[in-house]
Design a protein around this motif. Structure first.
Motif, short mmCIF file in Angstrom:
data_model
loop_
_atom_site.label_atom_id
_atom_site.label_comp_id
_atom_site.label_asym_id
_atom_site.label_seq_id
_atom_site.Cartn_x
_atom_site.Cartn_y
_atom_site.Cartn_z
N LEU A 181 2.70 12.56 -3.10
CA LEU A 181 1.82 13.61 -3.64
C LEU A 181 0.35 13.24 -3.51
CD1 LEU A 181 3.69 14.67 -6.89
CD2 LEU A 181 3.34 16.04 -4.82
N GLU A 182 0.03 12.02 -3.89
CA GLU A 182 -1.38 11.63 -3.93
C GLU A 182 -1.96 11.41 -2.54
OE1 GLU A 182 -3.26 11.85 -6.76
OE2 GLU A 182 -1.40 12.93 -7.13
N ARG A 183 -1.12 11.05 -1.61
CA ARG A 183 -1.60 10.95 -0.22
C ARG A 183 -1.78 12.34 0.37
NH1 ARG A 183 -4.03 9.43 2.57
NH2 ARG A 183 -2.93 9.17 4.54
N ILE A 184 -0.81 13.20 0.17
CA ILE A 184 -0.87 14.49 0.88
C ILE A 184 -1.95 15.39 0.26
CG2 ILE A 184 0.93 15.79 -0.37
CD1 ILE A 184 1.93 16.67 2.49
N VAL A 185 -2.17 15.28 -1.02
CA VAL A 185 -3.26 16.05 -1.65
C VAL A 185 -4.60 15.57 -1.11
CG1 VAL A 185 -4.48 16.42 -3.84
CG2 VAL A 185 -2.02 16.75 -3.73
N PHE A 195 -8.39 7.83 -4.67
CA PHE A 195 -7.99 8.30 -5.99
C PHE A 195 -6.49 8.54 -6.04
CE2 PHE A 195 -12.30 9.63 -5.16
CZ PHE A 195 -12.96 9.20 -6.30
N SER A 196 -5.97 8.33 -7.23
CA SER A 196 -4.59 8.69 -7.47
C SER A 196 -4.52 9.19 -8.91
CB SER A 196 -3.71 7.45 -7.27
OG SER A 196 -2.51 7.56 -7.97
N THR A 197 -4.04 10.40 -9.08
CA THR A 197 -3.89 10.94 -10.44
C THR A 197 -2.41 11.20 -10.64
OG1 THR A 197 -4.46 13.10 -9.51
CG2 THR A 197 -6.19 11.94 -10.64
N TYR A 198 -1.78 10.25 -11.31
CA TYR A 198 -0.32 10.23 -11.33
C TYR A 198 0.24 10.71 -12.66
CZ TYR A 198 -0.47 6.27 -14.49
OH TYR A 198 -0.68 5.48 -15.59
N PRO A 216 -1.07 4.63 -3.88
CA PRO A 216 -1.80 5.63 -3.09
C PRO A 216 -3.31 5.53 -3.24
CG PRO A 216 -0.66 6.67 -4.94
CD PRO A 216 -0.20 5.25 -4.89
N ALA A 217 -3.80 5.02 -4.37
CA ALA A 217 -5.24 4.88 -4.52
C ALA A 217 -5.79 3.94 -3.44
CB ALA A 217 -5.58 4.35 -5.92
#
Ligand SMILES: Cc1cc2nc3c(=O)[nH]c(=O)nc-3n(C[C@H](O)[C@H](O)[C@H](O)COP(=O)(O)OP(=O)(O)OC[C@H]3O[C@@H](n4cnc5c(N)ncnc54)[C@H](O)[C@@H]3O)c2cc1C
Lengths: 786, 266
Positions: free
Chosen positions: A380-384, A462-465, A753-754
């Protein structure tokens, strides 16, 4: 707030750990104890033509040699979770034998156990066991395992699938929305296989007592009761009440010590055969070859956005390796612990995930710190971030646009996702805002464009998990295929002197339960921490337990203890009322005593405790004693969340990545001990960074593991990491009495992912859009060349 | 992680060690720091029947100045080298390399003699002894001889030492200017590429480790440098470059050039 909760109380267990005085399984030496060594297959896939143990049996000091031809051949270890095929076909569940009989299915699979008077003699004799194999072609990649002509791991079925599964909205509906989307971002990658690397290797001692026809199993496990249940009821068929499982100090697990392993079952069986204790301790090479590993997903994903950058649909297909056999919780990991987190922290209206889970000629895959959620978060965090870049939107802006708005789960209802779960409470923009302040985002972007002019490559990611912990309630997980409940047990035994023994079904293998549990018990009872002892890891002491994994100890195990404390105080109040000659309703309990409201008449917790055990002057009809046990079955998962930010520099000449800053803002609900939460985050981040930059299990074409030692498997080291800057927001969990969410895996889930986003950010102006993990210097350098 | 059975003997003189080597032949192994030998034995990849511990030989761990040379006893540990003022001052490049070897435990136990004799293609010292034109002093049943570093390395884990010989010392000329550049492998922290450059007036001597199965003097670099060419570009001329999952031929070749450039520019 009391005296302890919320304070960075130093860990009570550290005195013994730091002095090297812990008692790990391998430290235990029993009278007449034997040692054992395994003969393991050097091939990934082979027929066993013949096993000759005659020389080994004659060797010095050998007590016994067993193969699958002996009695143990009939037994296998069970799988604890069933996920059936989409078309209704039952999950394919091969027998996982204690020793391989006809066929080898991964390098390191055991074919014989040699038991001897010493470890040295056992190892020497193991070399004398001669095995004839016929080597067969192997498949280790989960996608290739589903090719038509792939070698079969289990001949009983026509292909390698153990099951397939899907979750979310109707696939056609999601596909249609993607068709219509303003922009579609695509990704294909491998979430690489990782080795768990607990510092203490697995170790077992089985001690069969002829007199009582009883067994004691000392084992380095994360959940002693479950091991007892699985081994007694499902593997060996021995009476559970005759088996004691002890698991005291355990040097890390990260998931890999949740499972019931063949070695543990086999030494238990063998101990009765030879009538003596049998010990086995894995060495590091065996750990690489036999500890259940993590991740290993092949992913293909599409995310659709509208013209403003709002996510409209998300479709993913994955191949998730199971390995050679189904490890204890393996089927749950890429499904219920993974797909159910595909909502992330975003309002995505349409989501579909399809999973194919094949057998491969590798060591089994199961939960490894984060277990399914790091894989979901990574995607999710990579594709966003990738989508944002493609659409020319700032990576933080796209997140703010898509965040689920704040909700506390009390005033506002929980958030119902498209993928079954209902989030408890969250404030996702809060953590990102805080992280951006700590970072100094605008200044960083200025610095970055200056640096680029000088050929210096720096980037921010960034990664907002979000993640799900304390998986429950039991009825729900049962419906999803769990073959166990997911409650916890907490017993509080007040001793006659007012000192307290707490028995928890949670297990501490480094977390610090002895400290944190004592903190909240002390505050709740208003007594000193020194008056409280936390006991765990012994089935004879603790009534029952589901153990520790999935960051569940405090939210589930702690809550069970809270329930028992309530019962203690309720009964204590009756005794106090009697002693004070007052009505229960007129009493207040605080600071360790019951006081008659508005007076200075009081009776202490200690006096009440003594009275409970010396009930001379005692309420009529009340049982003596002050000892309660409770089972707590949570209403829901808990959902910690956070923002992780990485700042990296890439060496333009060599591709080596240096992590310059790491910011972790985590919301784990209420915080009992901030120092321990920080420690959990630090360790988790180290492992997450390890996946991003360093770690990978590599098998060659023939199924040999070419990263089977620390010469080739790169672990993160202190100098790979900057000082980790941590902060918290607090959004309490609305459905458990402590308001806690869990902090054990957040670091691992949020960080990976960050780091990768940061490296892609550093190289974006060179045309780099994605890089395969781990971001080895060579991989990064090659990405820069294209 | 349990070695096969072996016999252990600790000797107090070189002569004693040589006698034992002769007596036991292939079954015997010299043990110094043990940080290459013991891991291999624990994995049972190596199973000598006799270990001859030479760490008790007096004088073999000394560092002395002898005329124009610095003489380093083979039993000097990596830590000793990086801390020695004499080495820091007169063969600084050796101290630089010692500082990059393994971790503290490895540096406190592992020795220069052991490292050279072991001839791991990814070890650090080979680049340095080549660039320094150091001389390896070996003693065997026929007495003592000196082997030029350029004649010492023969291939992966092989040297021109005879079976009955032990390294007793390494003689280094004093090095005024030298630089060691290492690109370490992330797991083992051995060198993926290690480059030692020693300057002598306008010319350079370049030793390279990690790139090929045998460490080498990058003569093509040295010549190009003398001719004011783009010297670093010649780092792997005529070299068969190794490949593994950290660095394939293309990347390793590139790294060799980068490290040569950095060492030349340092
Ligand atoms: C974790 C780890 C990391 C390491 N990292 C690095 C690194 O970054 N760079 C690097 O260069 N090395 C590295 N090493 C290897 C280390 O430097 C070793 O110490 C060195 O290679 C061998 O020296 P030793 O004294 O330990 O030799 P030993 O292990 O005792 O012996 C090695 C071999 O040399 C022979 N031998 C020993 N001494 C003599 C002698 N005087 N004459 C003849 N034969 C002899 C032995 O018989 C044996 O075959 C590492 C080792 C470890 C365990």
């Amino acid at each position: 707030m009391g005296n302890y909760v919320g304070k960075p109380v130093k860990r009570r267990e550290d005195a013994r750990f730091l002095k090297g005085a812990g008692t790990y399984t391998d430290d235990i030496k029993l009278r007449k104890m034997t040692q054992s060594a395994f003969v393991r297959s050097p091939y990934a896939h082979a027929k066993i033509l013949n096993i000759d143990t005659s020389e080994a049996k004659k060797a010095e000091g050998v007590v016994a040699v067993f193969t699958a031809q002996d009695g143990c051949g009939e037994f296998g270890v069970p799988c604890g979770w069933q996920v059936d095929f989409k078309n209704g076909e039952t999950m394919r569940e091969p027998k996982h034998p204690l020793l391989a009989k006809d066929k080898i299915r991964h390098v390191g699979e055991a074919v014989a156990i040699v038991i001897a008077e010493s470890l040295e003699l056992a190892r020497d004799a193991a070399e004398l066991v001669s095995v004839d194999y016929e080597e067969l072609p192997a498949v280790t990649d989960p996608k290739k395992a589903m090719d038509k002509d792939a070698p079969l791991v289990h001949d009983d079925w026509k292909d390698n699938a153990a099951f397939d599964w899907c979750i979310g909205n109707d696939r056609a509906e999601v596909e249609a929305a993607l068709e219509k989307a303003h922009h579609v971002t695509e990704m294909e990658f491998r979430n690489q296989r990782l080795a768990p690397n607990a510092m203490e290797p697995r170790s077992y001692i089985a001690d069969y007592d002829v007199n009582g026809d009883k067994w004691t199993l000392y084992t380095s496990t994360q959940n002693p009761h479950l091991i007892r249940l699985l081994m007694c009821a499902f593997a060996l068929g021995i009476p559970e009440q005759k088996v004691r499982v002890v698991s005291k100090d355990v040097g890390g697990g990260f998931g890999s010590k949740v499972y019931h392993y063949t070695e543990e079952c086999l030494v238990t069986w063998a101990s009765k055969e030879i009538g003596r204790p049998v010990k086995w301790t894995s060495d590091r090479s065996e750990a690489f070859l036999t500890d259940a590993q993590g991740r290993d997903h092949v992913v293909k994903s599409k995310m659709g956005f509208d013209k403003d950058g709002k996510i409209v649909a998300h479709l993913t297909d994955e191949y998730c390796a199971m390995g050679a056999y189904l490890s204890t919780f393996a089927p749950a990991i890429p499904t219920y612990l993974h797909g159910t987190l595909f909502q992330g922290v975003y309002t995505t209206p349409l989501i579909h995930l399809n999973v194919t889970a094949p057998f491969t000629h590798t060591v089994p895959v199961d939960a490894y710190r984060g277990a399914g959620r790091p894989e979901a978060t990574y995607l999710l965090e990579r594709i966003v971030s990738k989508g944002a870049r493609e659409m020319g939107i700032d990576p933080t802006e796209i997140r703010f646009k898509n965040f689920i708005p704040p909700f506390d789960g009390v005033e506002q209802e929980g958030y119902q996702t498209q993928v079954a779960l209902q989030y408890d409470s969250g404030n996702y923009e809060g953590v990102l805002k805080k992280g951006l302040e700590m970072l100094g985002y605008e200044d960083f972007r200025k610095e970055q464009s200056e640096a680029r002019k000088n050929g210096k490559l720096i980037g921010v990611g960034f990664s907002t998990y979000i993640e799900g912990c304390g998986i429950a309630p039991s009825a729900v997980v049962g419906a999803l295929g769990a073959r166990a409940g997911l409650y916890e047990v907490g017993q509080v035994r007040v001793q006659p002197t007012g000192k307290v023994s707490v028995f928890t079904g949670s297990h501490s293998h480094g977390q610090g339960h002895e400290t944190v549990f004592a903190q909240f018990v002390a505050d709740k009872l208003g007594i000193p921490m020194d008056d409280i002892e936390i006991e765990h890891g012994d089935t004879d002491q603790v009534a029952f337990g589901m153990g520790t994994y999935g960051s569940r100890s405090l939210s589930v195990g702690g809550s069970a203890i809270m329930k028992s404390i309530d019962k203690i105080l309720e009964k204590g109040a009756k005794i106090a009322a009697h002693k004070l000659e007052a009505a229960e309703e007129d009493l207040d309990y605080a600071e360790g005593k019951w006081t008659v409201k508005g007076t200075d008449k009081s009776v202490s917790f200690g006096d009440v405790s003594l009275t409970a055990y010396v009930p001379h002057d005692y309420p009529e009809g009340l049982e003596p004693g002050l000892d309660f046990s409770s089972f707590y079955d949570p209403a829901n998962f808990t959902y910690p969340f956070g923002t992780h930010i990485a700042v990296v520099e890439v060496d333009a000449d060599t591709g080596r990545v240096m992590l310059n800053r790491f910011i972790a803002v985590d919301d784990v609900g209420n915080i009992m001990n901030p120092m321990i939460v920080d420690g959990q985050i630090h360790g988790g981040v180290a492992q997450g960074v390890g996946q991003a930059l360093l770690e990978e299990v590599v098998y060659d074409e023939g199924g040999q593991m070419i990263t089977g030692s620390y010469m080739d498997y790169a672990m993160p080291r202190a100098d790979d990491l900057p000082m980790i800057e941590t902060a918290n927001t607090v959004t309490p969990c609305p459905h458990n009495p402590l308001g806690v969410k869990g902090a054990g895996e957040a670091g691992t889930i949020g960080s990976t992912p960050a780091v990768v986003n940061a490296v892609v950010d550093a190289l974006a102006h060179l045309g780099v859009t994605d890089i395969q993990m781990p971001l080895k210097p060579q991989t990064v350098w090659k990405a820069m060349q294209n | 992680m349990i070695p096969a059975k072996f016999e252990y003997m600790k000797v107090s003189s070189v002569g004693e060690a040589v006698d034992l080597l002769e007596k036991h032949g292939f079954d015997a192994k010299i043990l110094s720091g043990g940080h290459s030998l013991l891991p291999a034995m624990k994995l049972r990849l190596n199973r000598p029947e006799v270990l001859i511990d030479i760490t008790g030989i007096s004088g073999m761990d000394s560092i002395t100045e002898q005329g124009d040379e610095i003489v380093i006893g083979a039993n000097c540990t990596h830590s000793q080298l990086l801390r020695s003022e004499l080495v820091q001052k007169q063969v600084n490049i050796l101290a630089q390399a010692a500082d990059t070897v393994g971790d503290v435990q490895v540096r406190n136990k592992g020795t220069i003699g052991g490292s050279l004799a072991h001839a791991d293609p990814s070890a650090d010292y080979p680049a340095v002894v080549l660039a320094c034109d150091a001389v390896i002093v070996a003693e065997g049943k026929n007495g003592s001889r000196e082997i030029a570093a350029t004649d010492f390395f023969e291939g992966i884990f092989t040297t021109t030492l005879n079976d009955d010989e032990i390294i007793t010392a390494i003689r280094f000329p004093k090095i005024a200017k030298g630089n060691y550049q290492k690109f370490y492998q992330s797991a083992s922290r051995f060198a993926v590429v290690g480059v030692a450059v020693v300057r002598d007036g306008d010319s350079v001597k370049v030793g390279v480790t990690g790139v090929s199965d045998t460490p080498y003097r990058a003569t093509a670099v040295e010549e190009a440098y003398a001719g004011n060419g783009d010297a670093a570009e010649h780092a792997v001329d005529d070299i068969e470059v190794m490949s593994d999952h950290f660095a394939d031929v293309e990347y390793r070749s590139h790294l060799a050039k980068v490290m040569v450039k950095r060492a030349l520019e340092a």
